[in-house]
Design an enzyme around this catalytic site. Sequence first.
Site: not given
Ligand code: 13P
Length: 250
Positions: A9, A11, A95, A97, A167, A173, A213
């Site tokens: 992803n 982003k 997601h 976010e 997740e 992150g 992560s």
């Molecule tokens: P990270 O791998 O940066 O923690 O992000 C995970 C994520 O949100 C994948 O959709």
Amino acid sequence: MRKKIVAGNWKMHKNAEQTKELLNELIAKIPAGIESQVIVAPTFVNLASAVDHLAATAIGVAAQNVHQAEGGAFTGEISADMLTSVGVNTVILGHSERRAIFHETDALIASKVDTALKHDMTVIFCFGEELKDRQSGNHFNIVENQLRDGLFHIEAANWEKVVLAYEPVWAIGTGETASPEQAQEMHEFIRETVLKAFSKEVAENVSILYGGSVKPDNAKEIFSKPDVDGGLIGGAALKADDFVAIVTAI
Ligand code: 13P
């Protein structure tokens, strides 16, 4: 048999040039003949060029969002028809976010799921608890509710088009990852929850990815767990060597 999948992803990262560069590196470095399915999710504006760029490869392309309506006066939004018309047949929905920053509710996500499935798209359905939920021991409830309210209204036949991505928000992150045992415990619970709501066949066949992560140095251990069928990767998907190391760790 359920599929092993590693999805990146991206982003809101990588402009047009950087997208091409990263794709070229992935094409060159992902070993031929690997069993797992590899997917990348660049930003909307780079999807069509990514599809063209990857046409001769086994790497799939996913969108990071879709609007629930078929079309209309929705300034700034993208429809499922627009995505499939450029060859994008997979979409990430729910997601954290999107839920936290863009206020997407379970009900909204459910309607996006319906629209995507109607267009025969594959949905990578994301969900996971926040830190406060885990600390208060409410994480299983939260996950069960997100699945029920966002996804479990679909027909059993549509599960072929669904990939689950657990997740935990506290691991996204942050550099803090769920331990392989925590991931396995939750994935087992998720599979059990799908079994109760649908059937053993559906539960056994759905791929459940872990996200939060995942890095080259922890991927192998997480992926070795029996109910973890791959990963949804954020930060580490932006560097070809890291992503390829994760892809090959499976
Ligand atoms: P990270 O791998 O940066 O923690 O992000 C995970 C994520 O949100 C994948 O959709």
